[in-house]
Design a protein around this motif. Structure first.
Motif, short mmCIF file in Angstrom:
data_model
loop_
_atom_site.label_atom_id
_atom_site.label_comp_id
_atom_site.label_asym_id
_atom_site.label_seq_id
_atom_site.Cartn_x
_atom_site.Cartn_y
_atom_site.Cartn_z
N ARG A 124 0.57 -1.36 0.37
CA ARG A 124 -0.14 -0.38 -0.16
C ARG A 124 0.92 1.10 0.39
O ARG A 124 0.58 2.47 -0.98
N GLU A 125 2.10 1.10 0.81
CA GLU A 125 2.50 1.90 0.77
C GLU A 125 3.55 2.91 -0.15
O GLU A 125 4.91 3.79 -0.12
N GLY A 126 3.36 1.62 -1.34
CA GLY A 126 4.67 1.85 -2.30
C GLY A 126 6.32 1.76 -2.03
O GLY A 126 6.89 1.93 -3.00
N LEU A 127 6.00 0.65 -1.22
CA LEU A 127 7.66 1.03 -0.95
C LEU A 127 8.22 -1.11 -2.07
O LEU A 127 9.00 -1.49 -1.75
N LEU A 128 7.38 -1.65 -2.51
CA LEU A 128 8.04 -2.37 -3.07
C LEU A 128 8.33 -1.92 -4.53
O LEU A 128 7.94 -1.08 -5.33
N VAL A 129 9.02 -2.46 -5.57
CA VAL A 129 9.96 -2.00 -6.91
C VAL A 129 8.94 -2.46 -7.68
O VAL A 129 8.64 -1.23 -8.54
N LEU A 131 13.04 5.73 -6.30
CA LEU A 131 13.59 5.99 -7.16
C LEU A 131 14.04 4.79 -8.10
O LEU A 131 14.44 4.58 -9.44
N VAL A 132 14.54 3.05 -7.11
CA VAL A 132 14.60 1.94 -7.77
C VAL A 132 13.98 1.94 -9.28
O VAL A 132 14.05 1.24 -10.00
N ARG A 133 12.13 1.89 -8.83
CA ARG A 133 11.39 1.24 -9.41
C ARG A 133 11.76 2.57 -10.77
O ARG A 133 11.84 1.88 -12.09
N HIS A 134 12.17 3.77 -10.86
CA HIS A 134 12.00 4.63 -12.20
C HIS A 134 13.72 3.80 -12.81
O HIS A 134 13.18 4.94 -13.70
N ARG A 150 19.91 8.21 -5.36
CA ARG A 150 20.00 6.71 -4.56
C ARG A 150 21.35 6.73 -3.61
O ARG A 150 21.32 5.93 -2.46
N LEU A 151 22.23 7.01 -4.41
CA LEU A 151 24.03 7.06 -3.16
C LEU A 151 24.17 7.80 -1.99
O LEU A 151 23.96 7.36 -1.05
#
Length: 142
Positions: free
Chosen positions: A32-37, A80-83, A91-92
């Motif tokens: 729900r919180e968008g924590l998955l890639v 960021l990873v998802r994008h 990310r760094l």
């Protein structure tokens, strides 16, 4: 993979909970919180199915949260990873700032451990000599 086309390697929410140490409730919260890639796949009956990649990502999330990463930072990292490529410098920066916080926590805990070890030594020494009575005794006269 289209919804309804579930790979033979897919995992149920219960299996993922077991592998990650997260509760089923926490897994739903992460989604729900968008924590998955990526999006969680679903069976034709609507049941969640996860991939090995999802499990690997969740294990990283678990360690980041266990180490005190704020939820907002974890959400930003996942976004960021998802994008995809092109935002590695951001990310760094995010990960390095978190590493610095963790390093500071470790230094503070090492100071605490040092004080505790010293105090354990004081008590052990006094007990070994039979002179422990009165150590930090708030009832003793001034």
């Amino acid at each position: 993979m289209a919804t309804g086309e579930i790979s033979a390697e897919s995992l149920s929410i219960g299996e993922v909970a077991e592998r990650t140490g997260l509760s089923v409730h926490a897994l739903r919260f992460y989604e729900r919180e968008g924590l998955l890639v990526g999006p969680v796949q679903r069976t034709s009956g609507g049941r969640r199915r996860y991939t090995a990649f999802d499990v690997d990502w969740l294990l990283i999330c678990v360690k980041l949260r266990e180490s005190g990463m704020p939820l907002a930072d974890l959400k930003r990292f996942a976004e960021l990873v998802r994008h995809g490529p092109g935002n590695e410098a951001e990310r760094l920066r995010l990960l390095d700032a978190h590493r610095q916080r963790v390093d500071a926590q470790i230094r503070a805990l090492e100071e605490c451990r040092s004080l505790i070890a010293w105090k354990v030594g004081v008590y052990a020494e006094h007990l070994a000599r039979g002179e422990a009575g009165g150590l930090w005794d708030p009832t003793a006269p001034g």
